[in-house]
Design a protein around this motif. Structure first.
Motif, PDB file in Angstrom:
ATOM      1  N   GLY A   1     -15.405 -25.424 111.733  1.00 54.18           N
ATOM      2  CA  GLY A   1     -14.708 -25.003 113.056  1.00 54.18           C
ATOM      3  C   GLY A   1     -13.525 -25.558 113.394  1.00 54.18           C
ATOM      4  N   CYS A   2     -12.358 -24.731 113.567  1.00 45.95           N
ATOM      5  CA  CYS A   2     -11.175 -25.517 113.953  1.00 45.95           C
ATOM      6  C   CYS A   2     -10.506 -24.521 114.863  1.00 45.95           C
ATOM      7  CB  CYS A   2     -10.266 -26.061 112.791  1.00 45.95           C
ATOM      8  SG  CYS A   2      -9.060 -26.968 113.212  1.00 45.95           S
ATOM      9  N   ALA A   3     -10.024 -24.769 115.870  1.00 50.24           N
ATOM     10  CA  ALA A   3      -9.172 -23.758 116.885  1.00 50.24           C
ATOM     11  C   ALA A   3      -7.571 -24.011 116.288  1.00 50.24           C
ATOM     12  CB  ALA A   3      -9.339 -24.175 118.177  1.00 50.24           C
ATOM     13  N   CYS A   4      -7.407 -24.650 115.406  1.00 53.77           N
ATOM     14  CA  CYS A   4      -6.000 -24.825 114.985  1.00 53.77           C
ATOM     15  C   CYS A   4      -5.624 -23.739 113.933  1.00 53.77           C
ATOM     16  CB  CYS A   4      -5.940 -26.275 114.324  1.00 53.77           C
ATOM     17  SG  CYS A   4      -6.925 -26.606 112.771  1.00 53.77           S
ATOM     18  N   GLU A   5      -4.159 -23.638 113.621  1.00 57.70           N
ATOM     19  CA  GLU A   5      -3.895 -22.862 112.309  1.00 57.70           C
ATOM     20  C   GLU A   5      -4.247 -23.615 111.346  1.00 57.70           C
ATOM     21  OE1 GLU A   5       0.380 -20.731 110.891  1.00 57.70           O
ATOM     22  OE2 GLU A   5       0.371 -22.026 112.865  1.00 57.70           O
ATOM     23  N   ILE A   6      -4.606 -22.706 110.143  1.00 46.74           N
ATOM     24  CA  ILE A   6      -5.110 -23.329 108.914  1.00 46.74           C
ATOM     25  C   ILE A   6      -4.093 -22.751 107.888  1.00 46.74           C
ATOM     26  CG2 ILE A   6      -6.793 -23.892 107.321  1.00 46.74           C
ATOM     27  CD1 ILE A   6      -8.901 -23.495 109.316  1.00 46.74           C
ATOM     28  N   ILE A   7      -3.498 -23.539 107.240  1.00 47.01           N
ATOM     29  CA  ILE A   7      -2.635 -23.134 106.022  1.00 47.01           C
ATOM     30  C   ILE A   7      -3.052 -23.530 104.716  1.00 47.01           C
ATOM     31  CG2 ILE A   7      -0.283 -22.928 105.049  1.00 47.01           C
ATOM     32  CD1 ILE A   7      -0.504 -24.031 108.598  1.00 47.01           C
ATOM     33  N   ILE A   8      -3.274 -22.802 103.729  1.00 44.94           N
ATOM     34  CA  ILE A   8      -3.751 -23.437 102.255  1.00 44.94           C
ATOM     35  C   ILE A   8      -2.521 -23.513 101.494  1.00 44.94           C
ATOM     36  CG2 ILE A   8      -5.127 -23.034 100.410  1.00 44.94           C
ATOM     37  CD1 ILE A   8      -7.220 -21.362 102.264  1.00 44.94           C
ATOM     38  N   GLU A   9      -2.148 -24.567 101.173  1.00 39.08           N
ATOM     39  CA  GLU A   9      -0.950 -24.919 100.070  1.00 39.08           C
ATOM     40  C   GLU A   9      -1.444 -25.805  98.917  1.00 39.08           C
ATOM     41  OE1 GLU A   9       1.215 -24.691  97.519  1.00 39.08           O
ATOM     42  OE2 GLU A   9       2.166 -23.253  99.230  1.00 39.08           O
ATOM     43  N   PRO A  10      -2.016 -25.470  97.772  1.00 34.37           N
ATOM     44  CA  PRO A  10      -2.330 -26.250  96.842  1.00 34.37           C
ATOM     45  C   PRO A  10      -1.543 -27.377  96.367  1.00 34.37           C
ATOM     46  CG  PRO A  10      -3.231 -24.294  96.402  1.00 34.37           C
ATOM     47  CD  PRO A  10      -2.178 -24.046  97.314  1.00 34.37           C
TER      48      PRO A  10
END
Length: 452
Positions: free
Chosen positions: A398-407
Motif C-alpha cells: 500500500g502506497c498513496a504515492c504515484e507509482i511508475i514502472i520503468e525497468p
C-alpha cells in the motif's frame, strides 16, 4: 606447461586481469574457509605478517572502515583498507592510504595467483570464488607490496564462515545485527548475530554497537568463551548527539578512559554518529592495548573529513538528488530517519531497485509513507528483482504515492530528474549495484566498471 608458455599466456593489461577475476563470479558465494586457507598456505601465509582490524555487521561496516582509515592515515600510520562491493572500479576495494590499488600490481599478482587458483579448481574443492581470489590479492598486495601498519578489513558476508575470517586480528568490530542475507545467515537475529560473532578470536578485544537484547546475549556468550573483552555501546562507551543539520552532525563521546566533546562529522544520518562513535572506541582500544597514538586534533579533523560514496551522498543540486544504498530494513529505517530529520523538501521522489534475496516488505514499510512518487526499476545485475515484481510488492504494502514502472534504470533516472522541482528532493535507493550505476552516470565516470 613450460616457462616460455607461461610467459606467453600471462596477462599484460589491467582489463585482462580484472576480466579473469570477474570470470569467477558465476561460482557465487560459498561460505567456508578451506579454499582460502589452502591458497594462503601455498603463498607461505602472508596474512601472518599483517595487523588487521576486522569489521563485521549488517550495516555501517564501510563507514566505520572509512572513519578508521582516515583518522589513522592522518595520524601518520600507513593503512590498507579492504572493502566491498566497489563503486567505480575493482581496485576501489583494495586501497592503501586511501588510494586505490596500483593496476600494474594487480596484473602482476593475478599472474602469480592464477596457476594456484586453477590447480585448486581442478581438485575436489572446486574453483575459488571471486571474493576468495580478491581477498588473497589484497593480502598479497599488503604483505608483499605496500607493508601497511594496519589493515582495516571489512567482512564480506556474515563472519564465521566469511573468507575474511581467515585472519587473526588485533581488534574485532561488530557494528550491528539486522535482517540481511537471511537465506544464508539464518532466519532470526540470534542466528545472524551468531554468524557475525564468529569473527571474535581468543583474547582479541571486541567493540560493538549492537542493540537488540538477543543479539547482545550472543556477543556476550561468544566473547566470554573466547576470553575476549567486549566493549558495548551503551555500557563501556556512549555517544550523544548535540546538534544536527545537513552535512554536519556534532556529538560527544564518553569512554572508559576519557570523554571527548563536540566531535563533528559531515556524513549525514543519525546512524553515522553511531558509526563514528564505534570508530572512536576502536581507536581508544587500540591506544590502550597497542599504544596506537592519535592526537585529539587529528581525531577531530579525521572524523570531519571522512566521506563514503553512495551513503546519503548528494550528487546533484539541480535537481537535488541523493544516493543511499538502503538495501535492507535497518538501512531503510536509517534513510527514513534522515529524510525526516536532516533534509527539507516539498515533495519526495524516489527511484528504487532491488535484488531478489532481500527482506523487501520490511524495507518498504520504512520508505513508502514518505514518498510522493515512486519509480520502480531494475539494477543491471544477475540477481535483480524485476520491476514488475517489486511494483506488485509495493502495491500489496500500500502506497498513496504515484507509482511508475520503468525497468530501464537509465530511463528511470531521466524521469526522476524531470519530475523533481527546485523545492523537491530526489532519492535513488536500494541495492548498491544500482547506486553504483547511477552514481557513475551522474558524475560522468567514463572509466566506471560494474561493482561486484
Amino acid at each position: 606447461m613450460s616457462d616460455n608458455q607461461a610467459v606467453e599466456t600471462a596477462f599484460t593489461t589491467y582489463e585482462e586481469a580484472r576480466d579473469w577475476i570477474e570470470s569467477l563470479v558465476p561460482f557465487g558465494i560459498r561460505p567456508g574457509l578451506d579454499r582460502i586457507r589452502l591458497l594462503l598456505e601455498r603463498f607461505d601465509h602472508p596474512e601472518r605478517r599483517l595487523k588487521f582490524i576486522h569489521v563485521a555487521g549488517t550495516n555501517g561496516k564501510g563507514s566505520v572502515c572509512a572513519y578508521l582509515t582516515r583518522v589513522l592515515v592522518k595520524a601518520g600510520y600507513d593503512v590498507g583498507t579492504y572493502t566491498s562491493p566497489y563503486i567505480t572500479s575493482f581496485t576501489n576495494r583494495i586501497q592503501y592510504n586511501g588510494t586505490d590499488m596500483d593496476p600494474e600490481a594487480l596484473v602482476e599478482l593475478v599472474n602469480e595467483v592464477r596457476p594456484q587458483v586453477e590447480e585448486i579448481a581442478a581438485s575436489e574443492l572446486g574453483s575459488p570464488t571471486m571474493f576468495e581470489v580478491s581477498t588473497l590479492l589484497a593480502i598479497l598486495y599488503y604483505a608483499r607490496r605496500t607493508y601497511p601498519d594496519f589493515v582495516v578489513w571489512e567482512t564480506g558476508l556474515g563472519g564465521r564462515l566469511d573468507v575474511t575470517n581467515v585472519v587473526s586480528p588485533l581488534l574485532s568490530v561488530i557494528t550491528n545485527v539486522g535482517h540481511d542475507h537471511m537465506d544464508i545467515l539464518g532466519d532470526s537475529l540470534e542466528a545472524i548475530a551468531r554468524e557475525k560473532a564468529g569473527i571474535i578470536k581468543p583474547g582479541v578485544p571486541v567493540v560493538a554497537s549492537v542493540t537488540q537484547p538477543e543479539a547482545i546475549a550472543v556477543l556476550r556468550e561468544q566473547a566470554a568463551a573466547a576470553k575476549s573483552t567486549l566493549y558495548l555501546l551503551g555500557e563501556q562507551y556512549h555517544e550523544r548527539l548535540l546538534s544536527q543539520r545537513e552535512n554536519e552532525q556534532v556529538f560527544e563521546f564518553d569512554g572508559l578512559q576519557r570523554s571527548l566533546g563536540s566531535l563533528a562529522i559531515t556524513m549525514n544520518g543519525r546512524h553515522q554518529v553511531t558509526n563514528a562513535a564505534v570508530a572512536v572506541m576502536a581507536l581508544e582500544v587500540l591506544r590502550s592495548y597497542y599504544a596506537v597514538l592519535v592526537d585529539e586534533d587529528v581525531l577531530r579533523s579525521g572524523l570531519r573529513e571522512t566521506v563514503w560514496a553512495g551513503r546519503l551522498e548528494m550528487v546533484s543540486q539541480e535537481p537535488r538528488l541523493l544516493l543511499d544504498g538502503a538495501h535492507n530494513p535497518e538501512g531503510a529505517a536509517a534513510l527514513a530517519a534522515a529524510l525526516q530529520d536532516t533534509y527539507s523538501y516539498k515533495r519526495l521522489h524516489v527511484m528504487l531497485g532491488m535484488l531478489e534475496n532481500k527482506s523487501h516488505r520490511a524495507t518498504l514499510r520504512h520508505i513508502l509513507p514518505l514518498v510522493d512518487s515512486l519509480i520502480v526499476t531494475e539494477p543491471e545485475f544477475r540477481k535483480k528483482m524485476s520491476a514488475d515484481a517489486l511494483a506488485a510488492l509495493v502495491a500489496e504494502e500500500g502506497c498513496a504515492c504515484e507509482i511508475i514502472i520503468e525497468p530501464d534504470w537509465r530511463q528511470a533516472l531521466d524521469q526522476l530528474q524531470a519530475r523533481t522541482g527546485p523545492e523537491d528532493l530526489a532519492v535513488v535507493t536500494g541495492t548498491l549495484y544500482l547506486i553504483a550505476d547511477v552514481r557513475s552516470r551522474l558524475l560522468d565516470h567514463s572509466d566506471y566498471e560494474k561493482g561486484w
